[in-house]
Design a protein around this motif. Structure first.
Motif, PDB file in Angstrom:
ATOM      1  N   TYR A  65      24.733  41.661  36.420  1.00 53.94           N
ATOM      2  CA  TYR A  65      25.910  41.823  37.265  1.00 53.94           C
ATOM      3  C   TYR A  65      25.498  42.349  38.634  1.00 53.94           C
ATOM      4  O   TYR A  65      24.434  42.922  38.800  1.00 53.94           O
ATOM      5  N   VAL A  66      26.383  42.124  39.600  1.00 54.88           N
ATOM      6  CA  VAL A  66      26.254  42.677  40.941  1.00 54.88           C
ATOM      7  C   VAL A  66      27.469  43.576  41.134  1.00 54.88           C
ATOM      8  O   VAL A  66      28.602  43.114  41.003  1.00 54.88           O
ATOM      9  N   ALA A  67      27.242  44.835  41.428  1.00 55.76           N
ATOM     10  CA  ALA A  67      28.347  45.781  41.602  1.00 55.76           C
ATOM     11  C   ALA A  67      28.766  45.864  43.061  1.00 55.76           C
ATOM     12  O   ALA A  67      27.929  45.827  43.960  1.00 55.76           O
ATOM     13  N   LEU A  68      30.054  45.942  43.264  1.00 50.81           N
ATOM     14  CA  LEU A  68      30.637  46.194  44.578  1.00 50.81           C
ATOM     15  C   LEU A  68      31.373  47.517  44.465  1.00 50.81           C
ATOM     16  O   LEU A  68      32.430  47.587  43.854  1.00 50.81           O
ATOM     17  N   ARG A  69      30.834  48.551  45.037  1.00 54.88           N
ATOM     18  CA  ARG A  69      31.420  49.881  44.899  1.00 54.88           C
ATOM     19  C   ARG A  69      32.243  50.264  46.121  1.00 54.88           C
ATOM     20  O   ARG A  69      31.846  50.036  47.252  1.00 54.88           O
ATOM     21  N   GLY A  70      33.404  50.843  45.826  1.00 57.50           N
ATOM     22  CA  GLY A  70      34.237  51.380  46.898  1.00 57.50           C
ATOM     23  C   GLY A  70      34.815  50.344  47.837  1.00 57.50           C
ATOM     24  O   GLY A  70      35.134  50.664  48.978  1.00 57.50           O
ATOM     25  N   GLN A  71      34.950  49.116  47.397  1.00 60.16           N
ATOM     26  CA  GLN A  71      35.495  48.067  48.243  1.00 60.16           C
ATOM     27  C   GLN A  71      36.968  47.865  47.916  1.00 60.16           C
ATOM     28  O   GLN A  71      37.333  47.825  46.748  1.00 60.16           O
ATOM     29  N   PRO A  72      37.817  47.730  48.924  1.00 61.83           N
ATOM     30  CA  PRO A  72      39.217  47.425  48.633  1.00 61.83           C
ATOM     31  C   PRO A  72      39.316  46.049  47.984  1.00 61.83           C
ATOM     32  O   PRO A  72      38.569  45.142  48.332  1.00 61.83           O
ATOM     33  N   PHE A  73      40.222  45.943  47.039  1.00 63.81           N
ATOM     34  CA  PHE A  73      40.384  44.668  46.337  1.00 63.81           C
ATOM     35  C   PHE A  73      41.185  43.719  47.215  1.00 63.81           C
ATOM     36  O   PHE A  73      42.320  43.999  47.580  1.00 63.81           O
ATOM     37  N   ASP A  74      40.572  42.618  47.548  1.00 63.77           N
ATOM     38  CA  ASP A  74      41.226  41.556  48.297  1.00 63.77           C
ATOM     39  C   ASP A  74      41.093  40.292  47.455  1.00 63.77           C
ATOM     40  O   ASP A  74      39.973  39.862  47.163  1.00 63.77           O
ATOM     41  N   PRO A  75      42.210  39.698  47.038  1.00 63.72           N
ATOM     42  CA  PRO A  75      42.141  38.556  46.112  1.00 63.72           C
ATOM     43  C   PRO A  75      41.288  37.395  46.618  1.00 63.72           C
ATOM     44  O   PRO A  75      40.496  36.834  45.865  1.00 63.72           O
ATOM     45  N   TRP A  76      41.440  37.035  47.880  1.00 58.83           N
ATOM     46  CA  TRP A  76      40.693  35.890  48.408  1.00 58.83           C
ATOM     47  C   TRP A  76      39.198  36.177  48.442  1.00 58.83           C
ATOM     48  O   TRP A  76      38.390  35.368  48.012  1.00 58.83           O
ATOM     49  N   ARG A  77      38.833  37.366  48.949  1.00 58.55           N
ATOM     50  CA  ARG A  77      37.412  37.732  49.000  1.00 58.55           C
ATOM     51  C   ARG A  77      36.826  37.802  47.595  1.00 58.55           C
ATOM     52  O   ARG A  77      35.708  37.345  47.357  1.00 58.55           O
ATOM     53  N   ASN A  78      37.557  38.396  46.673  1.00 51.66           N
ATOM     54  CA  ASN A  78      37.081  38.525  45.295  1.00 51.66           C
ATOM     55  C   ASN A  78      36.865  37.152  44.662  1.00 51.66           C
ATOM     56  O   ASN A  78      35.874  36.924  43.966  1.00 51.66           O
ATOM     57  N   ALA A  79      37.786  36.234  44.917  1.00 51.96           N
ATOM     58  CA  ALA A  79      37.642  34.885  44.361  1.00 51.96           C
ATOM     59  C   ALA A  79      36.406  34.193  44.934  1.00 51.96           C
ATOM     60  O   ALA A  79      35.657  33.545  44.192  1.00 51.96           O
ATOM     61  N   LEU A  80      36.172  34.342  46.236  1.00 55.18           N
ATOM     62  CA  LEU A  80      35.002  33.707  46.850  1.00 55.18           C
ATOM     63  C   LEU A  80      33.700  34.287  46.298  1.00 55.18           C
ATOM     64  O   LEU A  80      32.757  33.542  45.999  1.00 55.18           O
ATOM     65  N   GLY A 149      46.604  42.179  52.218  1.00 54.63           N
ATOM     66  CA  GLY A 149      45.317  42.748  51.798  1.00 54.63           C
ATOM     67  C   GLY A 149      45.434  43.459  50.473  1.00 54.63           C
ATOM     68  O   GLY A 149      46.233  43.105  49.628  1.00 54.63           O
ATOM     69  N   GLY A 150      44.632  44.494  50.300  1.00 54.96           N
ATOM     70  CA  GLY A 150      44.648  45.212  49.035  1.00 54.96           C
ATOM     71  C   GLY A 150      44.332  46.671  49.232  1.00 54.96           C
ATOM     72  O   GLY A 150      43.921  47.105  50.296  1.00 54.96           O
ATOM     73  N   CYS A 151      44.559  47.446  48.186  1.00 49.90           N
ATOM     74  CA  CYS A 151      44.293  48.878  48.290  1.00 49.90           C
ATOM     75  C   CYS A 151      43.613  49.417  47.044  1.00 49.90           C
ATOM     76  O   CYS A 151      43.529  50.619  46.860  1.00 49.90           O
ATOM     77  N   ASP A 152      43.121  48.567  46.186  1.00 46.72           N
ATOM     78  CA  ASP A 152      42.467  49.006  44.956  1.00 46.72           C
ATOM     79  C   ASP A 152      41.010  49.335  45.262  1.00 46.72           C
ATOM     80  O   ASP A 152      40.229  48.457  45.567  1.00 46.72           O
ATOM     81  N   HIS A 153      40.642  50.617  45.214  1.00 39.74           N
ATOM     82  CA  HIS A 153      39.298  51.045  45.585  1.00 39.74           C
ATOM     83  C   HIS A 153      38.414  51.319  44.379  1.00 39.74           C
ATOM     84  O   HIS A 153      37.416  51.989  44.491  1.00 39.74           O
ATOM     85  N   ARG A 154      38.766  50.820  43.218  1.00 40.92           N
ATOM     86  CA  ARG A 154      37.940  51.045  42.034  1.00 40.92           C
ATOM     87  C   ARG A 154      36.674  50.212  42.100  1.00 40.92           C
ATOM     88  O   ARG A 154      36.595  49.222  42.781  1.00 40.92           O
ATOM     89  N   THR A 155      35.681  50.638  41.325  1.00 43.04           N
ATOM     90  CA  THR A 155      34.435  49.884  41.215  1.00 43.04           C
ATOM     91  C   THR A 155      34.705  48.641  40.393  1.00 43.04           C
ATOM     92  O   THR A 155      35.393  48.676  39.393  1.00 43.04           O
ATOM     93  N   ARG A 156      34.161  47.524  40.827  1.00 40.50           N
ATOM     94  CA  ARG A 156      34.257  46.304  40.031  1.00 40.50           C
ATOM     95  C   ARG A 156      32.901  45.632  40.024  1.00 40.50           C
ATOM     96  O   ARG A 156      32.114  45.779  40.950  1.00 40.50           O
ATOM     97  N   SER A 157      32.621  44.909  38.967  1.00 38.82           N
ATOM     98  CA  SER A 157      31.354  44.210  38.832  1.00 38.82           C
ATOM     99  C   SER A 157      31.618  42.747  38.630  1.00 38.82           C
ATOM    100  O   SER A 157      32.642  42.355  38.092  1.00 38.82           O
ATOM    101  N   LEU A 158      30.679  41.937  39.047  1.00 38.67           N
ATOM    102  CA  LEU A 158      30.789  40.492  38.889  1.00 38.67           C
ATOM    103  C   LEU A 158      29.668  40.026  37.983  1.00 38.67           C
ATOM    104  O   LEU A 158      28.537  40.397  38.155  1.00 38.67           O
ATOM    105  N   SER A 159      30.010  39.174  37.044  1.00 36.81           N
ATOM    106  CA  SER A 159      28.996  38.662  36.129  1.00 36.81           C
ATOM    107  C   SER A 159      28.490  37.335  36.603  1.00 36.81           C
ATOM    108  O   SER A 159      29.160  36.547  37.138  1.00 36.81           O
TER     109      SER A 159
END
Length: 159
Positions: A65-80, A149-159
């Motif tokens: 996985y690649v972790a993205l820490r402290g990034q606001p959740f943006d649906p379009w960016r996350n999908a890309l 935009g988004g405001c979710d600042h939780r850590t998320r990982s991508l597989s």
């Protein structure tokens, strides 16, 4: 802190060793390289967007996985970012298929089929798989007005 980073880095070698026990070292190295290319797709797309991704972390027999820490959740960016891994992995598998066919290499053909299968399974829209991240982005984008935009600042990982 350095120990934790070293252990994360060693995961790639443990993965090769574990897969080598099952399929032999040549296939294991190729398989882990295909996973690495997939993960670098996420990493490079996140960097292209100006995000701060962590280098890929390998978990033997589960993937990476690649972790993205402290990034606001943006649906379009996350999908890309989520789709970039399977695209890169699919291109790597295609390269194995083309070169394997041209040279008659059973090893490269086996890696190509494994790579295509791995990336296809990763697009299943469940949980922590890339398809799950893409589905979550789609769901959230349907709930939010465009441009908010988004405001979710939780850590998320991508597989």
């Amino acid at each position: 802190l350095k120990l934790a980073g070293s252990l994360k880095f060693l995961g790639i070698f443990v993965s090769v060793g574990g897969y080598a026990l099952i399929w032999g070292w040549r296939f294991a190295v190729g398989f882990v390289l295909l996973i690495l290319v997939h993960e670098l797709g996420h990493y490079l797309e996140a960097r292209r967007q100006g995000l701060n991704p962590q280098l890929p972390v390998f978990i033997p027999f589960l993937g990476a996985y690649v972790a993205l820490r402290g990034q606001p959740f943006d649906p379009w960016r996350n999908a890309l970012v989520s789709v970039a891994g399977p695209v890169a992995g699919g291109i790597a598998a295609l390269a194995c298929l083309v070169y394997g066919t041209a040279t008659g290499s059973d090893l490269l053909l086996a890696l190509a089929y494994a790579g295509f299968f791995l990336n296809l399974v990763n697009l299943i829209p469940i949980g922590i798989l890339d398809g799950g991240h893409i589905l979550r982005s789609w769901d959230v984008s349907r709930e939010r007005p465009p441009g908010t935009g988004g405001c979710d600042h939780r850590t998320r990982s991508l597989s």
